[in-house]
Design a protein around this motif. Structure first.
Motif, PDB file in Angstrom:
ATOM      1  N   ILE A 164     -53.858  63.774  10.418  1.00 48.76           N
ATOM      2  CA  ILE A 164     -54.628  64.383   9.328  1.00 48.76           C
ATOM      3  C   ILE A 164     -53.799  65.440   8.600  1.00 48.76           C
ATOM      4  CG2 ILE A 164     -56.652  65.817   8.820  1.00 48.76           C
ATOM      5  CD1 ILE A 164     -58.018  64.338  11.249  1.00 48.76           C
ATOM      6  N   ALA A 165     -53.123  66.297   9.371  1.00 47.49           N
ATOM      7  CA  ALA A 165     -52.303  67.362   8.770  1.00 47.49           C
ATOM      8  C   ALA A 165     -51.105  66.779   8.021  1.00 47.49           C
ATOM      9  CB  ALA A 165     -51.838  68.331   9.851  1.00 47.49           C
ATOM     10  N   ALA A 166     -50.500  65.735   8.567  1.00 43.72           N
ATOM     11  CA  ALA A 166     -49.336  65.115   7.920  1.00 43.72           C
ATOM     12  C   ALA A 166     -49.745  64.426   6.614  1.00 43.72           C
ATOM     13  CB  ALA A 166     -48.677  64.112   8.868  1.00 43.72           C
ATOM     14  N   MET A 167     -50.897  63.766   6.614  1.00 44.72           N
ATOM     15  CA  MET A 167     -51.379  63.128   5.392  1.00 44.72           C
ATOM     16  C   MET A 167     -51.705  64.177   4.324  1.00 44.72           C
ATOM     17  SD  MET A 167     -51.137  59.887   5.425  1.00 44.72           S
ATOM     18  CE  MET A 167     -51.956  59.727   3.841  1.00 44.72           C
ATOM     19  N   LYS A 168     -52.233  65.316   4.747  1.00 39.22           N
ATOM     20  CA  LYS A 168     -52.543  66.405   3.820  1.00 39.22           C
ATOM     21  C   LYS A 168     -51.256  66.910   3.163  1.00 39.22           C
ATOM     22  CE  LYS A 168     -55.014  70.845   3.609  1.00 39.22           C
ATOM     23  NZ  LYS A 168     -53.937  71.766   3.204  1.00 39.22           N
ATOM     24  N   LEU A 169     -50.198  67.065   3.981  1.00 40.18           N
ATOM     25  CA  LEU A 169     -48.903  67.504   3.448  1.00 40.18           C
ATOM     26  C   LEU A 169     -48.372  66.500   2.422  1.00 40.18           C
ATOM     27  CD1 LEU A 169     -46.364  69.424   3.586  1.00 40.18           C
ATOM     28  CD2 LEU A 169     -45.464  67.813   5.276  1.00 40.18           C
ATOM     29  N   LEU A 170     -48.445  65.209   2.770  1.00 37.20           N
ATOM     30  CA  LEU A 170     -47.954  64.176   1.856  1.00 37.20           C
ATOM     31  C   LEU A 170     -48.740  64.161   0.545  1.00 37.20           C
ATOM     32  CD1 LEU A 170     -46.961  60.835   3.618  1.00 37.20           C
ATOM     33  CD2 LEU A 170     -45.513  62.555   2.571  1.00 37.20           C
ATOM     34  N   ASP A 171     -50.061  64.336   0.647  1.00 42.74           N
ATOM     35  CA  ASP A 171     -50.887  64.360  -0.565  1.00 42.74           C
ATOM     36  C   ASP A 171     -50.475  65.511  -1.481  1.00 42.74           C
ATOM     37  OD1 ASP A 171     -52.375  62.124   0.046  1.00 42.74           O
ATOM     38  OD2 ASP A 171     -53.966  63.240   1.053  1.00 42.74           O
ATOM     39  N   GLU A 172     -50.076  66.644  -0.864  1.00 40.67           N
ATOM     40  CA  GLU A 172     -49.647  67.809  -1.648  1.00 40.67           C
ATOM     41  C   GLU A 172     -48.276  67.606  -2.275  1.00 40.67           C
ATOM     42  OE1 GLU A 172     -49.774  70.923   1.232  1.00 40.67           O
ATOM     43  OE2 GLU A 172     -51.975  71.037   1.259  1.00 40.67           O
ATOM     44  N   LYS A 173     -47.401  66.916  -1.568  1.00 36.87           N
ATOM     45  CA  LYS A 173     -45.996  66.799  -1.994  1.00 36.87           C
ATOM     46  C   LYS A 173     -45.707  65.542  -2.809  1.00 36.87           C
ATOM     47  CE  LYS A 173     -44.347  70.455   0.296  1.00 36.87           C
ATOM     48  NZ  LYS A 173     -43.688  71.589  -0.398  1.00 36.87           N
TER      49      LYS A 173
END
Length: 319
Positions: A164-173
């Motif tokens: 979940i945290a990694a997908m959130k980072l990818l969505d931001e970047k």
């Protein structure tokens, strides 16, 4: 016929302290040849032949203490009902080597099997599902193997906090719908794609402790990672997400002499601003029939010598 060493750098007449074999990105699959998303030919069945040549060569030399597999043991296009069979087939070839093989997890491994299963299959020395560890092959040296997908969208259950945290980072970047696409991203920001990952906070802290201990013991350190950690040795789209954070830790100490990686199949070599050598290894997968890419590293008190075979270039690291 067995490939000869490139011969660009000749081995010293003095015996090394120890030597170890290296091979990256075998990505075996029992499927017809194909191409990467960049159009580079890939030889899925032939790659295991490259591994067989490597093991035969290391055994013939007789002084290869251990080998390191830099991840991506099988390919993402491997039929999922054959994933376990394919991993075991490749591991059976590594088992023919006369010494131990140290493995790490790559993205293609995680396309096929969950990391909990991979840690067990690859016999990674850890008491958790995380796959980072270190060992000392002789008193003056330490090998550190990083888990470059510790923090990633791959391998953890879909509802796992890491996913979940990694997908959130990818969505931001990465604004692309296809998170494996770096389209529109500029420079080193192209690394924020789903097929890459990062070293998590606990592992960063662990690495700091290991390097501190190695410094105290006056050990030279060789870091091994599936993902490259210097833009000079890799295309931007293949870099570890938090390579800068990891290298900031490394640069606090003088003990790390070289960082070896796989993942970026064409290979690369650079020396960073602190004098650390970065060597990305050429992929076994992209060797046309009759060619190979593997090698061994000779370790001396004041230098490392990568003796490459065929498509893997020789590299010398002095310190």
């Amino acid at each position: 016929m067995m490939a000869k060493a490139n011969g660009a750098v000749h081995a010293s007449t003095k015996e090394p302290l120890f030597s170890f074999g290296v091979i990256a990105d075998v990505q075996y699959a029992d499927i017809p040849d194909g191409r990467s998303f960049l159009g580079v030919p890939r030889y899925y069945r032939h790659s295991i032949t490259v591994l067989q040549r490597a093991v035969n060569r290391w055994n013939e030399q007789g002084n290869i203490k251990f080998s390191i597999n830099f991840g991506d043991i099988i390919d993402g296009y491997c039929p999922k009902d054959k994933s376990l069979w394919a991993v075991q087939k490749v591991l059976d070839e590594f088992d023919k080597f006369d010494g131990p093989t140290y493995h790490m997890i790559g993205n293609h491994c995680l396309y096929n099997l969950p990391r909990s299963q991979l840690v067990s299959l690859l016999k990674i020395a850890t008491d958790s599902d995380r796959a980072y560890y270190d060992f000392s092959p002789c008193p003056g040296f330490r090998i550190v193997v990083l888990d470059a997908y510790d923090f990633s969208c791959l391998g953890w259950p879909h509802d796992h906090p890491v996913t979940i945290a990694a997908m959130k980072l990818l969505d931001e970047k990465n604004p692309n719908t296809d998170k494996n696409s770096p389209d529109g991203l500029v420079g080193v920001d192209r690394r924020f794609v789903k097929f890459n990952g990062a070293v998590g906070k606990e592992q960063v802290s662990w690495l700091n402790d290991v390097l501190q201990d190695a410094s105290t013991q006056h050990q030279n350190v060789i870091i091994c990672s599936h993902l490259p950690m210097d833009p000079g040795a890799s295309s931007p789209a293949a870099l570890m997400w938090n390579y800068d954070e990891v290298m900031a830790i490394v640069h606090q100490y003088n003990c790390v002499k070289a960082c070896f990686a796989g993942h970026d199949h064409k290979g690369g070599h650079s020396v960073d601003s602190h004098g650390v050598h970065h060597r990305t290894l050429e992929a076994a997968l992209e060797c046309p029939p009759g060619t190979s890419a593997f090698g061994h590293v000779e370790v001396y008190p004041n230098r490392l010598l990568l003796v490459g075979f065929d498509r893997m270039a020789d590299t010398e690291v002095r310190f």
